[in-house]
Design an enzyme around this catalytic site. Structure first.
Site, PDB file in Angstrom:
ATOM      1  N   PRO A 101       0.743   8.297 -17.801  1.00 42.50           N
ATOM      2  CA  PRO A 101       0.165   7.685 -19.002  1.00 42.50           C
ATOM      3  C   PRO A 101       0.330   8.591 -20.219  1.00 42.50           C
ATOM      4  O   PRO A 101      -0.048   9.761 -20.188  1.00 42.50           O
ATOM      5  CB  PRO A 101      -1.316   7.524 -18.664  1.00 42.50           C
ATOM      6  CG  PRO A 101      -1.502   7.971 -17.266  1.00 42.50           C
ATOM      7  CD  PRO A 101      -0.236   8.583 -16.770  1.00 42.50           C
ATOM      8  N   GLU A 102       0.935   8.063 -21.259  1.00 40.64           N
ATOM      9  CA  GLU A 102       1.109   8.807 -22.502  1.00 40.64           C
ATOM     10  C   GLU A 102       0.032   8.364 -23.488  1.00 40.64           C
ATOM     11  O   GLU A 102      -0.738   7.450 -23.207  1.00 40.64           O
ATOM     12  CB  GLU A 102       2.509   8.521 -23.068  1.00 40.64           C
ATOM     13  CG  GLU A 102       3.641   9.067 -22.208  1.00 40.64           C
ATOM     14  CD  GLU A 102       3.764  10.587 -22.291  1.00 40.64           C
ATOM     15  OE1 GLU A 102       3.118  11.198 -23.167  1.00 40.64           O
ATOM     16  OE2 GLU A 102       4.499  11.153 -21.481  1.00 40.64           O
TER      17      GLU A 102
END
Ligand SMILES: [Zn+2]
Length: 271
Positions: A2-3
């Site tokens: 997850p960015e």
């Protein structure tokens, strides 16, 4: 992994179900995440109201009157809202039970995420206090980035991926932003003119805002009982497109390695 855009999308997805609700219980099924879940967490947070659902870098924080719960999704974590009686699956490690009979559930197969507590302001926490500004905030502007690049001989790509300079510019977003700004990722940070730094700041903000907007439409259901909020595949112009024609000039997109990470760029459009 997850960015920042996925984390912000998660924050927006869970916020309406949590804000101004009281935490009535915590169920911890796995204490050993990246750091152990504090043993006294239930005592600290039960019967407390969530005042804000915030985010700093890739940390989500649930702000209570007596401190902050800090959540990081690590490599594979995800958050969702489900009904209290929804059976937990294998990697559902922690539930925050809310006064509305709903549950905030953290799933994290690889267990690199964390749930921590601080009774101090969030910005004073050791994981957060040395971080650079938010890329979408007003503190991250042309003057700021220009000053931080002066006399720096590292590549511009590694500089913008340095979380002490600015947070949230992950590998994909770095390649895409440099493409938009027409800057060669290998260029020395200190050699770039102020006008081009301005373009880069705009490109970073635009790339991340687009990703968040796209996430908002892709991940619209945080309360789905099937509960597999996948991360979204953005439309990317150069990242992952080695050998394909550049969308601007048709020259084949190049792939190189910088700091053990893949970089994609167009050697004609990016100088
Ligand atoms: Zn090109």
């Amino acid at each position: 992994m997850p960015e920042l855009p996925e984390v912000e999308t998660s924050r927006r997805g869970i916020e309406p179900h949590l804000k101004n609700r009281t935490i009535t219980g915590i169920k911890v099924r796995q204490h050993k995440l990246r750091w152990p879940i504090p043993k006294n967490l239930p005592a600290l947070v039960c019967n407390k109201k969530i005042r804000q659902v915030g985010r700093r870098a890739k940390y989500i924080n649930l702000q209570l009157d007596n401190g902050n719960i800090i959540i990081h999704l690590g490599m594979s974590g995800s958050l969702r809202i489900c009904r209290k009686d929804t059976p937990a699956e294998k990697h559902d490690h922690i539930d925050f039970v809310m006064s509305n009979q709903k549950v905030l559930r953290l799933r994290d197969p690889r267990k690199f995420g964390c749930v921590l507590w601080t009774d101090k302001p969030l910005d004073e926490h050791k994981l957060i206090k040395s971080l650079g500004p938010e890329p979408l905030g007003d503190d991250f502007d042309t003057d700021y980035l220009y000053n931080r690049t002066r006399k720096r001989s590292c590549s511009i790509k590694s500089l913008i991926m340095n979380s002490h300079i600015v947070v949230g510019v992950g590998n994909i977003y770095a390649s895409e932003s440099l493409f938009k700004a027409g800057i060669n990722p290998k260029r020395k940070a200190g050699s770039i003119s102020k006008a081009r730094i301005e373009k880069l700041v705009d490109a970073i903000k635009q790339t991340l805002s687009d990703a968040i907007r796209q996430g908002g439409t892709t991940l619209r259901d945080f309360t789905s009982e099937s509960g597999k909020p996948g991360y979204f595949a953005q439309e990317l112009q150069v990242y992952g497109r080695a050998g394909e024609p550049c969308p601007v000039c048709g020259n084949p997109v190049k792939q190189i390695t910088q700091q053990q990470r893949s970089t994609y760029y167009c050697s004609k459009c990016q100088r």
